[in-house]
Design a protein around this motif. Sequence first.
Motif, short mmCIF file in Angstrom:
data_model
loop_
_atom_site.label_atom_id
_atom_site.label_comp_id
_atom_site.label_asym_id
_atom_site.label_seq_id
_atom_site.Cartn_x
_atom_site.Cartn_y
_atom_site.Cartn_z
N MET A 18 0.79 -1.26 -0.06
CA MET A 18 0.12 -0.02 -0.21
C MET A 18 0.79 1.33 0.11
N ASP A 19 2.05 1.29 0.00
CA ASP A 19 3.16 2.45 -0.12
C ASP A 19 3.18 2.47 -1.35
N THR A 20 4.19 3.78 -1.91
CA THR A 20 4.50 3.93 -3.35
C THR A 20 5.76 3.63 -3.65
N ALA A 21 6.16 2.98 -4.90
CA ALA A 21 7.28 2.84 -5.31
C ALA A 21 7.59 3.76 -6.56
N LEU A 22 8.84 4.44 -6.64
CA LEU A 22 9.26 5.06 -7.92
C LEU A 22 10.43 4.94 -8.37
N PHE A 23 10.67 4.48 -9.73
CA PHE A 23 11.69 4.17 -10.60
C PHE A 23 12.07 5.38 -11.30
N LYS A 24 13.31 5.65 -11.32
CA LYS A 24 13.73 6.69 -12.35
C LYS A 24 15.05 6.42 -13.03
N VAL A 25 14.96 6.68 -14.25
CA VAL A 25 16.63 6.73 -15.19
C VAL A 25 16.76 8.23 -15.71
N LEU A 26 18.08 8.09 -15.56
CA LEU A 26 18.76 9.17 -16.23
C LEU A 26 19.52 8.81 -17.59
N ILE A 27 19.19 9.63 -18.73
CA ILE A 27 19.47 9.44 -19.81
C ILE A 27 20.80 10.33 -20.19
N GLU A 28 21.98 9.72 -20.85
CA GLU A 28 23.13 10.68 -21.13
C GLU A 28 23.08 10.84 -22.77
N GLY A 29 23.40 12.33 -23.00
CA GLY A 29 23.42 12.60 -24.10
C GLY A 29 22.16 13.29 -24.65
N THR A 30 21.73 12.98 -26.05
CA THR A 30 20.58 13.56 -26.37
C THR A 30 19.39 13.03 -26.04
N GLU A 31 18.48 13.99 -25.56
CA GLU A 31 17.24 13.54 -24.78
C GLU A 31 16.57 12.89 -25.88
#
Length: 318
Positions: A18-31
């Motif tokens: 019942m909690d919240t999970a957040l995943f995030k990625v970083l992109i190198e170079g051109t978006e």
Amino acid sequence: MKNDVIVAVDPIKTVQEMDTALFKVLIEGTEPDWTQLMWLHNGKELLPPASNRIKPSDGRKILTITSVVKADEGMYRCGLTMPDGRYHFADFELKVEKGDSSDLLVPVQNPVRAMHSSSATLAVKTSLKSVPPSAFTWIRNNQYIDAANNPKYSFVNYKKGLVVRDIEDADAGVYTAQMMYGKVHVRADIELLINTVDVEIRPENSPIQTVVGQTATFLVTIDSVVKVPWKSVNWYKLDKAGKRVQQLTPPSGRFKTPENRRKLVIQNVEAADEGFYEVEVDHKGSVVFCQGGTPSAGQQVGELSVNCKSSRGTVLLG
């Protein structure tokens, strides 16, 4: 190809149910264009939007899972397909610990009581937000209820409520609400009870002993499936034979009936006030009253105990 083109931020997550999970990625170079990113769970694509609980944001560089359940546990991957066909990815792991998931689907009221020939609404509520009606089904005797083809039933409140019409004995029992929403699969049972007594009168303080000049108060509790209005309640003075000799409602003079006539107040008690009193409820065709003797067919008797032989209140003067 796994390299520094796409990088996982905090790749291992541990959350409670019942909690919240957040995943995030970083992109190198051109978006990249957002269409070049795809999220997967245990090898299966999470086609956007996967559900109202699982949503990508920030050009799909973020994946948020709200109201996490055990089925959300596992491996997640964010894949990036480049214009030249090269494929890069970042992996995440989600671990889900036992938490409080008891409010995923709960009855609004259980049991639900109803009278013959009336209607009753069985309802559930969920802690999840924006759950579509298609996620809910109702089950009775191991069969899904088809309200569209059975006039006895109808759905309300986006299928979180089931209305049962023209109630009869065969309708009593357990009804099951089921919610299947993404990886969430829960059920809640509600029991429907059929009341055979529409109104019950319960005395609270009889018999009463008092003296001349004092105030005497009879108090009763009236229980009913449907609220009983004050106009349906009447008080009477009885003679020694048990016949009504005086109606005390509407109240006047020394006799008062406060709290929606759930009380009979006799002010400045006189010697002539000694004896038996009766309260009657005429409610939706049912007449229920407190009196002694053998009840007639169809009448329900509430007992106001007096020497274990009568069901009338008494005022004893000293």
